[in-house]
Design a protein around this motif. Structure first.
Motif, PDB file in Angstrom:
ATOM      1  N   LEU A   1       0.793  -1.350  -0.154  1.00 25.69           N
ATOM      2  CA  LEU A   1      -0.028  -0.079   0.225  1.00 25.69           C
ATOM      3  C   LEU A   1       1.229   1.128   0.272  1.00 25.69           C
ATOM      4  O   LEU A   1       0.166   2.624  -0.391  1.00 25.69           O
ATOM      5  N   ALA A   2       2.578   1.333   0.245  1.00 24.71           N
ATOM      6  CA  ALA A   2       3.082   2.079   0.317  1.00 24.71           C
ATOM      7  C   ALA A   2       2.587   3.012  -1.345  1.00 24.71           C
ATOM      8  O   ALA A   2       3.042   2.604  -2.046  1.00 24.71           O
ATOM      9  N   LYS A   3       3.139   4.353  -1.217  1.00 24.60           N
ATOM     10  CA  LYS A   3       2.813   5.000  -2.194  1.00 24.60           C
ATOM     11  C   LYS A   3       3.588   5.962  -2.078  1.00 24.60           C
ATOM     12  O   LYS A   3       4.122   6.768  -0.860  1.00 24.60           O
ATOM     13  N   GLY A   4       4.572   6.507  -3.398  1.00 20.18           N
ATOM     14  CA  GLY A   4       4.772   8.010  -3.398  1.00 20.18           C
ATOM     15  C   GLY A   4       6.257   8.457  -2.175  1.00 20.18           C
ATOM     16  O   GLY A   4       7.390   7.112  -2.683  1.00 20.18           O
TER      17      GLY A   4
ATOM     18  N   ASN B   1       1.587  14.946   3.823  1.00 20.04           N
ATOM     19  CA  ASN B   1       0.880  15.199   2.460  1.00 20.04           C
ATOM     20  C   ASN B   1      -0.848  15.151   3.094  1.00 20.04           C
ATOM     21  O   ASN B   1      -1.079  14.659   3.538  1.00 20.04           O
ATOM     22  N   ASP B   2      -1.321  16.009   2.067  1.00 19.39           N
ATOM     23  CA  ASP B   2      -3.053  16.248   1.997  1.00 19.39           C
ATOM     24  C   ASP B   2      -3.579  14.842   1.670  1.00 19.39           C
ATOM     25  O   ASP B   2      -4.706  14.202   2.706  1.00 19.39           O
ATOM     26  N   ASN B   3      -2.392  14.021   0.324  1.00 19.01           N
ATOM     27  CA  ASN B   3      -3.574  12.854   0.582  1.00 19.01           C
ATOM     28  C   ASN B   3      -2.734  11.300   1.244  1.00 19.01           C
ATOM     29  O   ASN B   3      -2.578  10.590   0.719  1.00 19.01           O
ATOM     30  N   GLY B   4      -1.910  12.067   2.314  1.00 22.36           N
ATOM     31  CA  GLY B   4      -0.841  11.037   2.676  1.00 22.36           C
ATOM     32  C   GLY B   4      -1.659   9.686   3.220  1.00 22.36           C
ATOM     33  O   GLY B   4      -2.640  10.273   4.154  1.00 22.36           O
ATOM     34  N   GLN B   5      -0.454   9.124   3.764  1.00 21.91           N
ATOM     35  CA  GLN B   5      -1.393   7.783   4.977  1.00 21.91           C
ATOM     36  C   GLN B   5      -0.133   7.485   6.180  1.00 21.91           C
ATOM     37  O   GLN B   5       0.670   7.656   5.809  1.00 21.91           O
ATOM     38  N   ILE B   6      -0.792   7.241   7.211  1.00 23.03           N
ATOM     39  CA  ILE B   6      -0.002   6.733   7.690  1.00 23.03           C
ATOM     40  C   ILE B   6       0.059   4.887   8.301  1.00 23.03           C
ATOM     41  O   ILE B   6      -1.579   4.708   8.206  1.00 23.03           O
ATOM     42  N   LEU B   7       0.649   3.751   7.974  1.00 23.04           N
ATOM     43  CA  LEU B   7       0.814   2.566   8.275  1.00 23.04           C
ATOM     44  C   LEU B   7       0.967   2.175   9.489  1.00 23.04           C
ATOM     45  O   LEU B   7       2.137   2.303   9.841  1.00 23.04           O
ATOM     46  N   LEU B   8       0.110   1.572  10.305  1.00 18.75           N
ATOM     47  CA  LEU B   8       1.167   1.431  11.569  1.00 18.75           C
ATOM     48  C   LEU B   8       0.330  -0.702  11.598  1.00 18.75           C
ATOM     49  O   LEU B   8      -0.829  -0.955  11.256  1.00 18.75           O
ATOM     50  N   ASP B   9       1.455  -0.773  12.303  1.00 24.58           N
ATOM     51  CA  ASP B   9       0.408  -2.277  13.223  1.00 24.58           C
ATOM     52  C   ASP B   9       1.269  -2.603  14.329  1.00 24.58           C
ATOM     53  O   ASP B   9       1.841  -1.546  15.559  1.00 24.58           O
ATOM     54  N   SER B  10      -0.224  -3.117  15.378  1.00 26.52           N
ATOM     55  CA  SER B  10       0.172  -3.090  16.875  1.00 26.52           C
ATOM     56  C   SER B  10      -0.135  -4.390  17.276  1.00 26.52           C
ATOM     57  O   SER B  10      -1.038  -5.185  16.184  1.00 26.52           O
TER      58      SER B  10
ATOM     59  N   ASP C   1      10.141   7.138  -3.212  1.00 22.94           N
ATOM     60  CA  ASP C   1      11.339   7.741  -2.701  1.00 22.94           C
ATOM     61  C   ASP C   1      11.610   7.567  -1.736  1.00 22.94           C
ATOM     62  O   ASP C   1      10.318   8.549  -0.544  1.00 22.94           O
ATOM     63  N   VAL C   2      11.883   6.675  -1.004  1.00 22.34           N
ATOM     64  CA  VAL C   2      12.511   5.965   0.430  1.00 22.34           C
ATOM     65  C   VAL C   2      13.453   6.589   1.949  1.00 22.34           C
ATOM     66  O   VAL C   2      14.193   6.240   0.650  1.00 22.34           O
ATOM     67  N   THR C   3      13.231   7.410   2.781  1.00 18.68           N
ATOM     68  CA  THR C   3      13.675   7.530   4.070  1.00 18.68           C
ATOM     69  C   THR C   3      13.517   6.801   4.628  1.00 18.68           C
ATOM     70  O   THR C   3      12.594   6.580   5.405  1.00 18.68           O
ATOM     71  N   ALA C   4      14.463   6.121   5.254  1.00 13.00           N
ATOM     72  CA  ALA C   4      14.497   5.351   6.739  1.00 13.00           C
ATOM     73  C   ALA C   4      14.808   6.143   7.639  1.00 13.00           C
ATOM     74  O   ALA C   4      16.214   6.361   7.185  1.00 13.00           O
ATOM     75  N   ILE C   5      14.428   6.394   8.843  1.00 15.98           N
ATOM     76  CA  ILE C   5      15.343   6.710  10.139  1.00 15.98           C
ATOM     77  C   ILE C   5      15.097   5.889  11.305  1.00 15.98           C
ATOM     78  O   ILE C   5      14.376   5.146  11.463  1.00 15.98           O
TER      79      ILE C   5
END
Length: 238
Positions: free
Chosen positions: A55-58, A147-156, A81-85
């Motif tokens: 589902l990751a995008k952009g 971003n306005d059309n962005g998403q946060i994906l998380l599991d718990s 375009d991936v940034t890992a922190i």
């Protein structure tokens, strides 16, 4: 912090006599964790992680990237375009050695002036805020990076199953916690002990309430067989 978690990751990456991590929490006994698991490929990942990556995008921000397995997979996908922190210097060094192009030592809570289409919080990444009372500020910071059309994906996971039942069939939960999902983590590696740190497992209903309070829409994407789930947070349309 001694960064033992990151040291284990770097030892594995550089073949420097890696050993298993020993983990223990306030509600669980000592357990061995294979560092090799953090280096799994896509096919070896749980279904929830696989779905999140699909589902990751952009422009993607992988928060608390660890050994960077999620970022490494996404980096090879077109149009991402991936940034890992991560706050771990050793983990980020391992990520760079693995070939991740954008790997930075960075606390997400101090990240500014950037926007992303996808923010990943895998392996219970939302738990890094430590306490439920810190969740509003944590979500507000993530929202500011979205971003306005962005998403946060998380599991718990909902760890209510780990508590004993009382005489009335309810769960007996110690009163010293503000929220039953809060634990204290202890990690040992090669005979060294890390400083104990706060961690949190947030159940879906509590996450949904916290998201709504921050004007974020919360959606259940997948529900596992053992109280685990994958969720997506987006800007509220109202």
């Amino acid at each position: 912090m001694k960064d033992l978690f990151g040291k284990a990751i770097l030892d594995f990456q550089t073949n420097n006599a890696p050993a298993n991590l020993i983990t223990e929490t306030t509600i669980s006994e000592e357990d061995e964790m294979s560092v090799a698991y953090l280096f799994r490929n896509f096919d070896e990942m749980p279904k929830m992680e696989q779905q999140a990556l699909r589902l990751a995008k952009g422009k993607v921000l992988d928060v608390g990237c660890g050994a960077g397995s999620h970022s490494l997979y996404l980096q090879n996908q077109e149009k991402l375009d991936v940034t890992a922190i991560d706050v771990s210097k050793n983990a980020i060094e391992a990520c760079r050695l693995r070939g991740i192009k954008k790997a930075e030592i960075q606390d997400v809570m101090t990240l500014k002036n950037q926007k992303f289409d996808t923010i990943l919080l895998m392996m219970n990444g939302a738990g890094m805020c430590g306490k439920l009372k810190k969740m509003p500020a944590f979500l507000a910071q993530l929202k500011s990076l979205l971003n306005d059309n962005g998403q946060i994906l998380l599991d718990s996971s909902d760890i209510i199953y780990m508590f004993d039942e009382d005489e009335d069939g309810g769960k007996w939960i110690p009163s010293n916690n503000d929220y039953y999902g809060e634990v204290i983590f202890n990690i040992s590696y090669k005979g060294e002990k890390e400083q104990p740190f706060d961690w949190m497992y947030i159940d879906y209903s509590t996450l949904q309430n916290a998201a709504n309070a921050n004007n974020l829409q919360c959606e259940m994407l997948l529900e596992g067989e053992h109280y685990d789930y994958l969720a997506r947070l987006t800007h509220s349309k109202t």
